[in-house]
Design a protein around this motif. Structure first.
Motif, PDB file in Angstrom:
ATOM      1  N   TYR A  47      28.339   7.346  15.815  1.00  0.00           N
ATOM      2  CA  TYR A  47      29.175   8.095  16.357  1.00  0.00           C
ATOM      3  C   TYR A  47      29.214   9.362  15.745  1.00  0.00           C
ATOM      4  N   SER A  87      31.422   7.224  20.467  1.00  0.00           N
ATOM      5  CA  SER A  87      30.222   5.674  20.396  1.00  0.00           C
ATOM      6  C   SER A  87      31.537   4.808  19.144  1.00  0.00           C
ATOM      7  N   ALA A 110      34.870   7.427  11.040  1.00  0.00           N
ATOM      8  CA  ALA A 110      33.938   6.766  12.115  1.00  0.00           C
ATOM      9  C   ALA A 110      32.662   6.275  11.713  1.00  0.00           C
ATOM     10  N   HIS A 120      40.476   3.600  16.093  1.00  0.00           N
ATOM     11  CA  HIS A 120      39.385   4.066  17.277  1.00  0.00           C
ATOM     12  C   HIS A 120      40.322   4.514  18.307  1.00  0.00           C
TER      13      HIS A 120
END
Length: 272
Positions: A49, A55, A215, A230
């Motif tokens: 990420y 991501s 993350a 997230h």
């Protein structure tokens, strides 16, 4: 005449309720998919990420891991606890009545209360810090009453004739439970497991207090985030709303696949 009128009215009330429920479901799913599908890109599935690709791959892996870990803890305790309460205990015992009332109460407690408990117990007292283990243990406690109650009701729904037939053939109580009662109750037990998976996948409040929001693909004692956390994190920032819709879409697909797999397992076990 009044009876016929009442039946007619109830018939249409049921039909309208069914149509309304399906319509709302289709509108909700369609809205999320229309908003999210256009922004599904390879960058969203990058292994690491960063602030540019946002991501969701670390969150997907964390979500699957925390589902498996939480169920590994909660399922044996919930199912075997239900077996004890249903098959071995006296239903009129004050202790059993107290346990049943407690489990029913715990089902309705808001998840943020579990999060505060997990924060005080696992993060601070046991010094696990914000970690996968602290989050998974908190979720295990949260879903345990759901699995316990659903398993208990599933076991109660097994006809008494199954037990009598097994005893008549010379099987002992333990063999009857594992060879006859549990297989017959499997669909009901799996319904509770599916509901528990839904609670895990959609949970964010409890995990914000215990798992954190970092993350990354987390180890046992590392902080991380699940898909729901997230989605909350990137939507609250205000810069990646479209990617949040894409995350919600992937979340729905994962839940749908889990439901299909669970139903397949339930049918296979029932046939067996």
């Amino acid at each position: 005449m009044k009876k016929d009128l009442f039946s007619f009215v109830m018939f249409w009330v049921v039909r309208l309720s069914m149509v309304s429920t399906i319509t709302i479901f289709i509108i909700l799913i369609s809205f999320i998919f229309i908003k999210g599908i256009a922004y599904i890109t390879p960058n969203l599935f990058a292994w690491e990420y960063n602030s540019e690709n946002v991501s969701m791959m670390p969150a997907i892996i964390n979500t699957i891991n925390i589902i498996l870990f939480s169920l590994t803890i909660a399922m044996p305790l919930g199912i075997f606890g239900a077996v004890f309460l249903t098959e071995y205990s006296n239903s009129k015992s004050k202790l059993i009545i107290l346990i049943t009332m407690a489990s029913e109460t715990l089902v309705g407690i808001p998840s943020i209360v579990y999060g505060l408990f997990g924060y005080l117990a696992f993060v601070l007292f046991f010094k696990m810090n914000f970690s996968f283990l602290a989050g998974a243990l908190t979720l295990s406690i949260m879903i345990l009453p759901v699995i316990l109650r659903s398993s208990q009701e599933a076991l109660k729904s097994v006809p008494i004739s199954y037990r009598e037939a097994s005893f008549a053939l010379g099987a002992g109580k333990l063999r009857t439970i594992f060879a006859v009662i549990l297989p017959a109750a499997t669909p009901g037990i799996l319904a509770g497991v599916i509901l528990s998976i839904g609670k895990i996948v959609g949970e964010s409040a409890a995990l914000l207090y215990t798992f954190g929001t970092f993350a990354q693909i987390s180890g046992l004692f590392d902080s991380g985030r699940t898909l729901s956390v997230h989605m909350y994190a990137i939507s609250s920032e205000g810069f990646h709303i479209n990617e949040a819709y894409s995350t919600a879409m992937i979340l729905i697909i994962i839940v749908l696949l889990i439901n299909i797999l669970s139903n397949y397992i339930a049918k296979t076990l029932t046939k067996g």
